[in-house]
Design an enzyme around this catalytic site. Structure first.
Site, PDB file in Angstrom:
ATOM      1  CG  ASP A  15      -0.417  -0.264   2.555  1.00  0.00           C
ATOM      2  OD1 ASP A  15       0.621  -0.997   2.647  1.00  0.00           O
ATOM      3  OD2 ASP A  15      -1.038   0.121   3.603  1.00  0.00           O
ATOM      4  CD  GLU A  57       3.027  -1.174   7.446  1.00  0.00           C
ATOM      5  OE1 GLU A  57       3.294  -1.152   8.866  1.00  0.00           O
ATOM      6  OE2 GLU A  57       3.204   0.009   7.049  1.00  0.00           O
TER       7      GLU A  57
END
Ligand SMILES: [Zn+2]
Ligand SMILES: [Zn+2]
Length: 448
Positions: A107, A174
């Site tokens: 991400d 994350e």
């Protein structure tokens, strides 16, 4: 992060660090691995620039996941997509032996890029909370994904040199601490081979490019978010005697909270209690009925975490009693358990074995013991979900050498991770990390 004090030391070390040291590990030659990675690098850099230009927010990493899944499939891995949302699990079974999980996170962040790179992102999107935002790979997860592909290539090509099972995980979310949990809840450890070892790396904005940093034991912190509703009795600002002022009470609580770390914790233990938000009131002459505090709490052990959280509740109640707040208006303290991130701890055997191999492969001067950081990382969830799992996360320096040298000589300060200016020396990060992750993987999977 706070290992800036190492700057001078590391700068001196890295200038003379050889790319390919002489010592070899059984089963592979450092020079050969370095050359193979160098041959892959142009394609990995093309992938990196593409990922960097097309960042995706947490739990929305569909394009990135698709690219990684396709590459792993092409290499002969058995690939499963949509694990815990957009997660990818790529398995390469290669006979009996250990089961090694290698993880990259996918991400990007709601940050507007200001690096000026030719492949800078101008992507916009919407967070899961509905916030419209620019998006940038400001934490370097694009380097992690390119490395994931580089390692998959090396391990597939070198499969005659290892045995066991490789489980390569591309993890979503994350940054929001959702992804590891979502993958575990979606059967990461039940639908796929259960790992005996887990390894990840993160690019570092406090180490020069090409350096490797590691912590022995705790590497990243327990992160807890605490909401506190401080209740009083509101009224006219000119008649405080008729009220119980929640602003004065909350201010006392903020001050008393400072003693948790400074007076109650063993001075040799580390922790943080930070009040990041204090909100109350609407107007000059009204004493409000409530004040709200948002607090972040960082620690490394479950015991200290508990001590701090209990201490916050105790101080809130104690100060409210001292302020004469009625029993039915005591502060409401809420720990956001669902958002808590557990500490990431490097286990001893895997850490020491891998660092010995890194020193042999890269030369001791490129491998540095670094202090743990108080940031959070949900990689730690894998170890917690599997007691006995050997686990390691390490840092790969990303600061371009010229910028590093300039900063040591009074030049511009270095941007941190999450900064809109964070532009790592991606080539050096990906090359170093691909070699390091491959060396680490071979170390685990060559064991009898
Ligand atoms: Zn980050
Ligand atoms: Zn990150």
């Amino acid at each position: 992060m706070r290992h800036i004090f190492l700057a001078a030391l590391l700068a001196a070390a890295v200038v003379t660090a050889p790319l390919v040291p002489a010592a070899a590990q059984p089963g592979h030659a450092p020079a050969e691995l370095g050359q193979a990675v160098a041959r892959d690098l142009p394609e990995l850099m093309t992938l990196y620039r593409d990922l960097h230009a097309h960042p995706e927010l947490s739990m929305q990493e569909t394009r990135s996941a698709g690219l990684l899944a396709a590459e792993a499939r092409r290499l002969g891995f058995t690939v499963t997509e949509h694990v815990g949302g957009t997660g990818v699990v790529a398995v390469l079974a290669n006979g009996p032996g250990p089961v090694l999980l290698l993880r990259a996170d996918m991400d990007a962040l709601p940050v507007e890029e200001q690096t000026g790179l030719p492949f800078a992102s101008n992507v916009h999107g919407t967070t899961r909370e509905g916030l419209a935002t620019a998006i940038m790979h400001a934490c370097g997860h694009d380097t992690h994904m390119a490395t994931w592909v580089g390692v998959a290539r090396r391990m597939a090509a070198m499969r005659s040199q290892w045995h066991g099972t490789l489980v390569m995980v591309a993890q979503p979310g994350e940054e929001t601490s959702q992804g590891a949990k979502a993958m575990l809840e979606d059967g990461l450890f039940t639908r796929f081979p259960h790992p005996t070892h887990a390894i990840a790396f993160h690019d570092s904005a406090t180490l020069p490019a090409g350096m490797i940093g590691y912590s022995d034991g705790p590497a990243l912190a327990n992160v807890d978010s605490v909401d506190m509703l401080v209740r009083g009795v509101g009224g006219h600002g000119a008649a405080p005697n008729t009220t119980r002022d929640p602003i004065v009470l909350a201010a006392r609580i903020v001050t008393s909270l400072q003693t948790l770390v400074s007076r109650e914790l063993d001075p040799l233990d580390s922790a943080v209690v930070t009040v990041g938000s204090f909100q109350a009131g609407t107007k000059h002459n009204i004493i409000p009925a409530e004040a709200r505090l948002l607090i972040t709490v960082r620690s490394y052990t479950p015991e200290i975490r508990r001590q701090l959280l209990d201490g916050i509740a105790r101080i809130a109640r104690g100060e409210a009693i001292a302020a004469g707040v009625p029993e039915d208006r005591m502060p409401v303290v809420t720990v956001r358990e669902a958002e808590a991130t557990p500490a990431t701890v490097n286990t001893q055997a895997l850490t020491h074995q891998t660092m010995d191999r890194f020193r042999a492969h890269f030369g001791a001067q490129r491998v540095q013991l670094t202090r743990p950081v108080m940031a959070g990382e949900d990689f730690g969830r894998f170890r917690l979900a599997s007691p006995g799992l050997e686990s390691l996360i390490f840092w790969v320096g990303g600061v371009p050498q010229a910028r590093w040298d300039a900063a040591q000589n009074g030049g511009p300060p270095l941007p941190s991770l999450h900064s809109p200016f964070w532009a790592p020396d991606a080539e050096r990060v990906i090359a170093t990390a691909t070699e390091a992750m491959t060396v680490a993987a071979l170390g685990v999977l060559q064991r009898r």
